[in-house]
Design a protein around this motif. Structure first.
Motif, PDB file in Angstrom:
ATOM      1  N   ARG A 104       2.157  -5.917  -0.800  1.00 35.39           N
ATOM      2  CA  ARG A 104       1.609  -4.594  -0.987  1.00 35.39           C
ATOM      3  C   ARG A 104       2.451  -3.360  -0.622  1.00 35.39           C
ATOM      4  NH1 ARG A 104       1.295  -2.538   4.369  1.00 35.39           N
ATOM      5  NH2 ARG A 104       0.053  -3.666   5.682  1.00 35.39           N
ATOM      6  N   ALA A 149       1.269   0.200   0.946  1.00 37.71           N
ATOM      7  CA  ALA A 149      -0.097   0.939   1.353  1.00 37.71           C
ATOM      8  C   ALA A 149       0.061   2.305   1.707  1.00 37.71           C
ATOM      9  CB  ALA A 149      -0.625   0.033   2.489  1.00 37.71           C
ATOM     10  N   PRO A 150       0.272   3.277   0.760  1.00 37.39           N
ATOM     11  CA  PRO A 150       0.608   4.842   1.049  1.00 37.39           C
ATOM     12  C   PRO A 150      -0.822   5.461   1.696  1.00 37.39           C
ATOM     13  CG  PRO A 150       0.424   4.615  -1.139  1.00 37.39           C
ATOM     14  CD  PRO A 150       0.355   3.032  -0.536  1.00 37.39           C
ATOM     15  N   SER A 151      -0.748   6.436   2.677  1.00 35.56           N
ATOM     16  CA  SER A 151      -1.845   7.076   2.636  1.00 35.56           C
ATOM     17  C   SER A 151      -1.404   8.514   1.862  1.00 35.56           C
ATOM     18  CB  SER A 151      -1.718   7.464   4.392  1.00 35.56           C
ATOM     19  OG  SER A 151      -1.623   6.639   5.108  1.00 35.56           O
ATOM     20  N   GLU A 154      -4.414   4.164   1.446  1.00 37.69           N
ATOM     21  CA  GLU A 154      -4.973   4.073   2.733  1.00 37.69           C
ATOM     22  C   GLU A 154      -5.473   5.562   3.006  1.00 37.69           C
ATOM     23  OE1 GLU A 154      -2.495   1.956   5.713  1.00 37.69           O
ATOM     24  OE2 GLU A 154      -3.502   0.164   4.650  1.00 37.69           O
ATOM     25  N   TYR A 182      -7.062   2.526  12.393  1.00 39.18           N
ATOM     26  CA  TYR A 182      -5.879   1.575  11.480  1.00 39.18           C
ATOM     27  C   TYR A 182      -5.721   0.274  11.527  1.00 39.18           C
ATOM     28  CZ  TYR A 182      -1.164   0.122  10.657  1.00 39.18           C
ATOM     29  OH  TYR A 182      -0.195  -0.427  10.289  1.00 39.18           O
ATOM     30  N   VAL A 201      -6.374  -2.163   8.329  1.00 39.47           N
ATOM     31  CA  VAL A 201      -5.180  -3.044   7.605  1.00 39.47           C
ATOM     32  C   VAL A 201      -5.350  -4.333   7.815  1.00 39.47           C
ATOM     33  CG1 VAL A 201      -3.559  -3.077   9.683  1.00 39.47           C
ATOM     34  CG2 VAL A 201      -2.794  -2.413   7.465  1.00 39.47           C
ATOM     35  N   ARG A 203       7.185  -3.669   5.503  1.00 38.71           N
ATOM     36  CA  ARG A 203       7.008  -2.422   6.099  1.00 38.71           C
ATOM     37  C   ARG A 203       7.828  -1.897   6.889  1.00 38.71           C
ATOM     38  NH1 ARG A 203       1.391  -3.457   9.334  1.00 38.71           N
ATOM     39  NH2 ARG A 203       2.232  -4.550  11.149  1.00 38.71           N
ATOM     40  N   LEU A 246       6.226   0.250  12.503  1.00 34.89           N
ATOM     41  CA  LEU A 246       4.927  -0.400  12.788  1.00 34.89           C
ATOM     42  C   LEU A 246       5.373  -1.575  13.509  1.00 34.89           C
ATOM     43  CD1 LEU A 246       3.472   0.680   9.286  1.00 34.89           C
ATOM     44  CD2 LEU A 246       2.785   1.235  11.612  1.00 34.89           C
TER      45      LEU A 246
END
Ligand code: GLU
Length: 284
Positions: A5, A7-9, A41, A199, A203, A217, A221
């Motif tokens: 995936r 998963a951008p904000s 996100e 978060y 997630v 990612r 992180l």
């Protein structure tokens, strides 16, 4: 089935670092006959904007990436997060906390005397001010909820290292040292005073809902990964594998940030770059 995936904000433009992450996740799945999905996100409702979201999709398409429907949107997932929080609460693993940032800072500095404060993935490691031997059964409505790490570790005595290398290889037998891990992260917040989910919980719940097998990612992180694996154990999920890639930096060696749009994909597009140029720029 391999599923990755991106998963951008939606709080700013995609830059070269995002492009690198999205391309790696996409190619990792596609090269193995798997699926690639996108998750928006947008739990931080004060900063997320639909204009950014539209631009993100446009840039991803321009990069030549294709993803499977549906796109998950965190702002629509309150019920799923609530379900997970309720389970952890019922298991006696959460406690209410009303500390301000200032309370935490003052308490964290006090015992050391010399202003030495320990930091974890979420900033100052919580010094345990609100932690208690026994909590009331009643879940308060107006407090943040923290994970009692020491109790969590009793419910989950071994934490498997889920990290893999960029070529997909892995060490199956690595176990995380639980005591060291607890000390290095502290009791993290999973639900905020405002009732917004944090978060770490969002997630984990979403990676499970999207059946993600490999999380690709940035290495920024990596320090959160063991928290995520612990939560997956507590919630009865199967953990994905985690592949952390290098961060794309500017010429001064600083990690690219959203506020600095010099390296945004749209700038490169305006200057006539092709998607292949972007791949070259990030070293692919
Ligand atoms: N939404 C996060 C970000 O934009 C990514 C979270 C994750 O990949 O776990 O940095």
């Amino acid at each position: 089935m391999i599923r990755t995936r991106f998963a951008p904000s939606p709080t700013g433009p995609l830059h070269l670092g995002h492009a690198y992450s999205a391309i790696l996740a996409h190619d990792f799945a596609k090269a193995r006959g798997g699926e690639f999905v996108v998750r928006i996100e947008d739990i931080d409702k004060s900063r997320a904007r639909s204009e950014w979201e539209n631009k993100i999709f446009d840039d991803l398409e321009w990069l030549g990436l294709t993803w499977s429907a549906p796109v998950l949107r965190q702002s629509k997932r309150d019920a799923a997060y609530e379900f997970a929080i309720n389970k952890l609460w019922a298991d006696g693993l959460l406690y209410p906390c009303n500390c301000s940032r200032r309370d935490i800072k003052e308490s964290a500095m006090a015992p050391h005397g010399e202003g030495k404060t320990n930091y974890g993935p979420d900033g100052i490691i919580y010094p345990g001010i609100c932690r208690q031997e026994k909590y009331s059964n009643q879940r308060p409505q107006d407090s943040a909820l923290r994970l009692d790490m020491a109790r969590a570790a009793i419910n989950c005595s071994t934490i498997q290292d889920q990290n893999i290398e960029i070529d997909g290889s892995r060490n199956n037998n690595n176990i995380i040292n639980t005591a060291q891990f607890i000390e290095s992260v502290g009791d993290v917040v999973l639900s905020r005073k405002s009732k917004e989910v944090a978060y770490h919980l969002a997630v984990v719940v979403d990676d499970e809902a999207q059946s993600i097998s490999h999380v690709v990612r940035g290495s920024d992180l990596k320090s959160s990964t063991d928290i995520h694996v612990l939560l997956q154990n507590l919630l009865g999920y199967t953990s994905p594998w985690y592949l952390h890639h290098k961060l794309i930096r500017d010429s001064a060696g600083k990690r690219l940030a959203k506020r600095d749009d010099a390296k945004s994909i749209s700038k490169f597009r305006e200057q006539g770059c092709s998607p292949a140029d972007i791949r070259t720029l990030v070293g692919l």
